[in-house]
Design a protein around this motif. Structure first.
Motif, PDB file in Angstrom:
ATOM      1  N   PRO A 470       0.809  -1.234   0.000  1.00 55.37           N
ATOM      2  CA  PRO A 470       0.000   0.000   0.000  1.00 55.37           C
ATOM      3  C   PRO A 470       0.834   1.273   0.000  1.00 55.37           C
ATOM      4  N   ASN A 471       2.098   1.197   0.445  1.00 55.24           N
ATOM      5  CA  ASN A 471       2.960   2.387   0.419  1.00 55.24           C
ATOM      6  C   ASN A 471       3.268   2.844  -0.998  1.00 55.24           C
ATOM      7  N   HIS A 472       3.052   1.971  -1.968  1.00 51.53           N
ATOM      8  CA  HIS A 472       3.304   2.312  -3.376  1.00 51.53           C
ATOM      9  C   HIS A 472       1.996   2.450  -4.151  1.00 51.53           C
ATOM     10  N   GLN A 473       0.946   2.844  -3.458  1.00 48.40           N
ATOM     11  CA  GLN A 473      -0.369   3.039  -4.077  1.00 48.40           C
ATOM     12  C   GLN A 473      -0.303   4.017  -5.239  1.00 48.40           C
ATOM     13  N   HIS A 474       0.625   5.005  -5.155  1.00 50.20           N
ATOM     14  CA  HIS A 474       0.710   6.036  -6.203  1.00 50.20           C
ATOM     15  C   HIS A 474       1.087   5.461  -7.569  1.00 50.20           C
ATOM     16  N   LEU A 475       1.659   4.244  -7.592  1.00 50.41           N
ATOM     17  CA  LEU A 475       2.041   3.646  -8.879  1.00 50.41           C
ATOM     18  C   LEU A 475       0.842   3.044  -9.612  1.00 50.41           C
ATOM     19  N   ARG A 476      -0.272   2.888  -8.922  1.00 50.08           N
ATOM     20  CA  ARG A 476      -1.432   2.251  -9.543  1.00 50.08           C
ATOM     21  C   ARG A 476      -2.269   3.271 -10.304  1.00 50.08           C
TER      22      ARG A 476
END
Length: 555
Positions: A470-476
């Motif tokens: 979830p810490n890399h949600q911005h990539l989705r």
């Protein structure tokens, strides 16, 4: 009565009428209302952002007959005379035309005398950076300790040329370039008050051409009104400025996306009929490519008020992000080199032809490939794309040894169904295989970053499941997921449905494996250097030492 140009007619007469520059206005208003007045103010910034206007309003605040305040009455004789430019105690000096030391000395001879009518004698020196070195020296002492009835208001477009001894004695305010949106809103207000008809895109075009200067914008607006016989229309404004419509730019990018050179040159011919400024055309193309890149990477940044939003989003889907980045770089270099071309149109066409001729390697369509095992990286015989065998999915159980050797497509057996690993087991057993798979994909930029942060979960029924922290949600975002699914489908030779669950990974992800492999390679390189006999000889002979962190492996 003679006509007064808009730049003079709509010059602000109070702080409340100023457009923008809130950071400067706040400091001046607070200083005036609290009585904390400095003896010298320096206003810096590009042309037409309000330096001299602010200085005149400040002079009005200091000499208003109603008292010192950030809101001068505007009705007393002092306020009216300052607005009309005939107040005896406001001495305006153009330093560009009075650069000699004798001019400065003559000016300062009267500093000692009290003001004739106002509360303060105000010296407004414009373009002060044009003074000579001796003139600055003559001004220095007076500027440091002026009489209590004197205020200095200085303005310049080039503060770097002002000696630091002058700068240190002034309160310095840096005025910013005004954003195009703010300029367009002010132009709209002016035209509403003038009762003239206009088109909103025309105002946006004028605001963009003003390059952050409100005075330039008002001057261009005056010209547009005259050009359009009292109306401000987009097509006429673009014709006046030598710019082109966005439809042409969209048409050019559509042709590039379709790789249709003949249609592209036809669009250039239609543009040439309007005698455009080709350097400005490249600048507008760069702006459009920037917006396209934002639409592909951060779709939420393309708001509803963006012109031709639907066509922009459709084009963002058609063009690969790598192509957009390459087009931007080609246009940037092409605009720089345009003056060197034998003819501006030839230079413009060559820029477009380069965009058509050069493509990133990852943008070229690639056929499905047979993925060899990391233990057996033998070169594959060349074969046609339609005879390629499907690459095996990463699985918990390694393939048999005889299946690891590359085979021709004619001898390749049908893919054997592999047992699907459970998420926890797949995360530990398939991490390296998933990382190797990513390395073979034609992915770059944000799409590759998304894949590198995903953990392999499993594959069943045409659905490939990944796990993302979830810490890399911005990539989705849908565009990146679609590119990743397409690349995986081409690699495995079948249509895939990608499913990404948002949970903390249970095993090593490709990004971590990449860091580990890079660290191992660096350590191996350090050991190789330390064991090298030549390095050992240099240590013994010269007392040399290997600098920590200076060794990098060679790819």
């Amino acid at each position: 009565m003679s006509y007064q140009v808009l730049a003079r007619k709509w010059r602000p007469r109070s702080f409340a009428e100023m457009a923008g520059q809130e950071h400067v206005l706040r400091a001046l208003v607070n200083g005036l209302d609290s009585g904390r007045l400095h003896h010298a103010y320096l206003f810096t910034g590009t042309r037409g952002v309000g330096k001299t206007t602010l200085a005149r309003i400040l002079a009005k605040c200091l000499n208003c007959e109603e008292g010192i305040s950030s809101q001068p009455c505007g009705q007393c004789s002092a306020c009216r005379e300052i607005s009309e430019g005939r107040f005896v105690d406001l001495i305006e000096v153009d330093a560009a035309s009075r650069t000699k030391v004798e001019d400065t000395r003559d000016l300062l001879d009267n500093v000692q005398y009290a003001p004739t009518r106002g509360r303060y004698k105000v010296y407004l020196i414009d373009e002060i950076h044009m003074l000579s070195g001796h003139s600055f020296n003559a001004l220095l002492k007076t500027l440091e300790e002026p009489p209590p009835h004197v205020k200095f208001l200085l303005a310049t477009t080039d503060p770097q040329k002002i000696p630091v001894t002058i700068l240190s004695r002034c309160l310095q305010f840096n005025l910013k370039r005004l954003p195009a949106v703010l300029i367009a809103e002010h132009l709209q207000h002016v035209l509403d008050q003038e009762g003239l008809s206009y088109e909103q895109p025309a105002l946006a075009t004028v605001a963009q051409a003003a390059d952050g200067s409100m005075r330039d914008a008002l001057s261009l607006l005056d010209q547009a009104i005259a050009f359009g016989s009292g109306e401000v229309r987009e097509q006429e404004t673009r014709s006046m400025l030598g710019s082109i419509g966005r439809d042409f730019l969209f048409d050019l990018l559509d042709c590039l996306a379709a790789e249709d050179g003949e249609a592209m040159l036809k669009v250039v011919g239609e543009m040439g009929a309007q005698a455009p400024d080709y350097s400005e055309a490249l600048a507008e193309l760069l702006t459009l490519l920037h917006t396209l890149a934002l639409a592909q990477t951060i779709p939420s940044s393309v708001t509803e008020d963006v012109p031709q939003r639907e066509r922009l989003l459709a084009l963002a889907e058609r063009l690969a992000p790598e192509d957009v980045q390459l087009f931007y770089q080609i246009a940037l270099i092409g605009r720089r080199d345009l003056p060197l071309a034998p003819d501006p149109r030839i230079g413009f066409e060559m820029v477009l032809l380069r965009m058509l001729a050069f493509r990133p390697q990852s943008a070229a369509p690639s056929a499905p490939r047979v993925k060899a095992s990391p233990q057996a990286q033998a070169p594959e015989p060349s074969r046609s794309p339609e005879k390629q065998a499907k690459a095996p999915m990463p699985a918990a159980t390694p393939p048999p040894a005889d299946a690891q050797q590359p085979v021709s497509a004619r001898e390749a057996p049908a893919p054997v169904s592999q047992p699907v690993a459970q998420p926890a087991a797949a995360a530990s057993a398939d991490g390296a295989a998933w990382f190797d798979t990513i390395d073979t994909l034609a992915l770059k930029g944000p799409a590759r970053a998304l894949a590198m942060q995903c953990e392999w979960v499993g594959y069943s029924g045409g659905k490939l499941r990944l796990r993302l922290d979830p810490n890399h949600q911005h990539l989705r975002n849908p565009a990146l997921e679609q590119r990743l699914a397409k690349a995986l489908g081409e690699h495995y030779g079948e249509d895939l449905q990608l499913e990404i669950e948002m949970r903390a990974p249970e095993g090593a992800i490709p990004a971590q494996l990449a860091e580990e492999r890079a660290a191992n390679r660096r350590q191996a390189a350090v050991e190789t250097i330390n064991q090298d006999p030549n390095v050992a000889a240099m240590r013994d002979t010269f007392g040399a030492e290997v600098i920590n962190g200076s060794i990098e492996p060679i790819d």
